[in-house]
Design an enzyme around this catalytic site. Sequence first.
Site, PDB file in Angstrom:
ATOM      1  N   GLY A 154      -3.124  -0.487   0.118  1.00  0.00           N
ATOM      2  CA  GLY A 154      -4.164  -1.030   0.424  1.00  0.00           C
ATOM      3  C   GLY A 154      -4.401  -1.775   2.068  1.00  0.00           C
ATOM      4  O   GLY A 154      -5.710  -1.797   2.667  1.00  0.00           O
TER       5      GLY A 154
ATOM      6  N   ASN B 103      -2.509   1.589  11.549  1.00  0.00           N
ATOM      7  CA  ASN B 103      -2.465   2.375  12.655  1.00  0.00           C
ATOM      8  C   ASN B 103      -3.101   1.808  13.932  1.00  0.00           C
ATOM      9  O   ASN B 103      -3.505   0.499  14.003  1.00  0.00           O
ATOM     10  CB  ASN B 103      -3.838   3.263  12.501  1.00  0.00           C
TER      11      ASN B 103
ATOM     12  N   GLU C 278      -0.156  -6.184   8.035  1.00  0.00           N
ATOM     13  CA  GLU C 278      -0.473  -4.938   9.227  1.00  0.00           C
ATOM     14  C   GLU C 278      -0.671  -5.685  11.087  1.00  0.00           C
ATOM     15  O   GLU C 278       0.397  -4.738  11.397  1.00  0.00           O
ATOM     16  CB  GLU C 278      -1.739  -4.235   8.808  1.00  0.00           C
TER      17      GLU C 278
ATOM     18  N   GLU D  13       8.499  -1.826   7.134  1.00  0.00           N
ATOM     19  CA  GLU D  13       7.867  -2.428   5.145  1.00  0.00           C
ATOM     20  C   GLU D  13       8.400  -2.954   5.470  1.00  0.00           C
ATOM     21  O   GLU D  13       7.992  -4.613   5.321  1.00  0.00           O
ATOM     22  CB  GLU D  13       7.652  -1.598   4.448  1.00  0.00           C
TER      23      GLU D  13
END
Length: 956
Positions: A339, A343, A376, A398
């Site tokens: 998805g 970074n 993210e 996560e």
Amino acid sequence: MQRRAKIGMAVGVGTCLLVAIILIVAITAKETADNDHAPLDGPWDNIRLPENIKAKAYKLSLHINWEHMNYTGTQEVTMDVTGEETKYFLIHTVGLVIDKAATTLHKLGGKSDEELTIKRTFMDTEKKPELRHDFYVVESEEAVAAGSYKMKISFAGQVQTEKLTGMYRSKYERKLQDGGTEMIYQVSTDFEPVDARSAFPCFDEPAQKAKWTTDIKVTFPAGIDIHEYNIISNMPLKEDLSREGQVLSGSFMESVPMSTYLVCFAVSDFLYKEAVYTRDDGSSVKMRVYARREQEFQDSADYALEVTPDIIKEYEKFYKVPYPLPKLDQIALPEFNSGAMENWGIITYRESSLLYNPTTSSTAEKQRVCAVIAHEAAHQWFGNIVTMAWWNDLWLNEGFASFVEYYGIDAAEPDWNILDFFYPDEMTTAMNFDSSPSSHPISVQVSSPEELSGLFDTISYRKGSSINWMMMKFMGDDKFADGLAQYIADFQYGNAAMVDLFDSLNKVANVNVTKVMLTWTLQMGFPYVTASLDTSIPGSTTITLEQDRFIVGEAKDDDTSEFDYKWHIPFSYVYKVKDGDVKTSDIHWIWSDNDTSKTVTVNEEIEWIKGNADGNFYYLVNYEDDNLAALANALEAGELPKATDKTSLVYDVFRLAETNHVEYDKALDMTKYAKTETEYVVLSRILSEVLSAGDGVKSDDTAYGNLWKYVAEMLKPRVDDMGWDPKSDNEPITAPKMRDMALRNYCKAVQDKTDTTVQEALTKFTEFVADPKTKKSEIKDVFTTVMRTAIIYDDDSNTNWNSMWQLLQDSDWEADQRIYIAALARSKNETVLRKMIEDSFAEDAKAGTWRYLYYVSYHGDHYDLAWELLQDNWDEYAVKYNTTSFTMGYLVEIPEVFDTQEKYNEVAAFFKSKESNIGTGLKTVEETLSKIKSNIKWKADHFENVKTWFTNVELE
């Protein structure tokens, strides 16, 4: 020196690989002679890097040839050696051509660097062919003492064009004004967990955090306008991009210390939109969203720019640490392996995860985009600022991002009440997976790259988020937030382990967090608590609580736990006082090391209790028959005020029925009130459970037919109430979700092409085919319903299927492509489906080759066909997806629907024969076989009961 210059950058980059290979052949004789006498055993035998060498800084230079999609590069790494002296410097690399003769090693310090003599260099496989640790070993002539050192490596590599990992090429077709198309390419990176080593040599472990300085040069062929192209990376450019002839180049500022899997760059001709997030103190962060330059895609970047500043602001308040970089880029890539990827400073997304078109995108797409951005962005703290020390604690990345994302969404879209979705979206998904005998602890050791990739699963994400939610609820929201802020402050720019987090939380908690949470992280699965009521003393109730392990199927022979599968459980409950109000209890702890059972006395006579108040905790609750009957009445009477309590009650009862703790017909009886249920999260859970039970009896025509009649009757009131169009412009987010769920499942269940609702869906499809650009906005929130209904009720000539296939080919919008494919896969025509799977391997196939077969496997009529096609095409799928791609798991789970021993044996034998190219799907094989075993047991235990219930259920 001359040789190094020659291999470094002076050679034309288009021929770099050939030159490098020739050089290696030329020095093979000498290398072989040296290596014949090298020891077989050494630090390369361990999958982990030696602990006494730590990277401090990298200087990476890359020169990419756009025409040939290959590159040369140099990597200069500064490192510290500590402890005992050593002769071996190990660095990760795989798939690269290393110029061994050009490798240099220097000791730093003093007035000038001292170049050290290198005795030999070799790959670990040259010592032991069976090793797959990806180590390039540099052996110094003499052992070196503690100090600072610098190693420089020249290398050449190939941009991946078949796989979406490492440094890879993505592409899309751009429509031209003359009606033709041209293929447009991008180069970007996706390194998590261990693919940085495939792009350049590096210390490819999360604990090896170092500062990065990156220089990137790209040579384009004649005919490409390089002024349309840009390069972005983790940090801002030192100065504007240089464009000379056909060469585009850029140098980027030094980064903060970060792990190798977070290094990223992207080369594209995309345009960007920009916003600036300004804090109260005047400091700011420049935010850009990059997307295809076509106007539709640029317009769809606005929503991301709108919500990202709100999300970052919320996280800065939540973590009490500011976002540390001067910029945050987000880029939507036409082809992407997952998805999105967090970074640092350059988040990469698949297009459907970042772009939202307010005119044509559905509310569900909008929610997904906001959720992925929030996830993210959460990683910029949990994962980037503080990184797990090793992959066994992946859940620290996560699980926390999956948990915190709900607060990011809530900050950006407060009207959505998104926290109400946590239990149904996170906890139930986690428990479905975690109840299997093939589950695993949340913290688990790994010993290969494939095992590393296998950790990116439901346990790390969903169970991780669930136990974080649980910690927050038993600690209290404020104390939990204070503990997290302490953790971030203590370990920022460093690495931490699970126990470090617990230690930080212990500083503010009123309970021993470490003691509690080790029982939830070091053993797999979860408990169920049986609650018994004793009202024999007037005016008082004694509640007895006992815990047991919940597992679907039989535990494996080697399945043991240091805690004997007992947990420290925070137990809370909702209860109804006799002839009185509904109340909520405080938390009562069940300590597994002290309490074989827990007794709670309430100075009131209780009619019923519903355990696990608000679904806050990660366990199920079992009830005595009288209490369960009272809860069923409470559901129908509307006495349970919270949707999460109703949802968790339904979920618990069906899971316990699955394992013979509750009779299945009693669980199904609890759904009879559903025609009056108006809460989306509750009705969707009931529908899911009914469909799952009905799927188990599809071999009986009468029972299976009645299943669909029951579903149609259940949903008809919501269909009539919701209609096809919004009631107002400010509907709650649950309204379009309820509308699409009710209409979509009703149209399938009613099995009558003349039904008014079905006819309206088919009319909308016909109108859409005639004018898709105009009509999409009118059906955007029921788009899935319209597309699927069109295929379910297609004619024998496949008229609707053919029209939709052309819509798919014409579509540039990935979210629509996925809906088309999922609908097309519902065709009753096997010939059409076989041709679709064949066509899915074409280079220009939309939305990913794997998705076509995966969606075919969704359809109950096509289980056998999907399995057949998976076997027939396995080797082609394996070429695309068998490395570190998460996609292999989706393919391997296709046969998990089977429920006979014959099919179990067939599936086991097939995957056994394919062990060599299953790659990251190997763990999923075990899970798939375990699921088939569970299906076999379900059939033996429940088929007759469920068949009888559906056969005899009263229908209007």
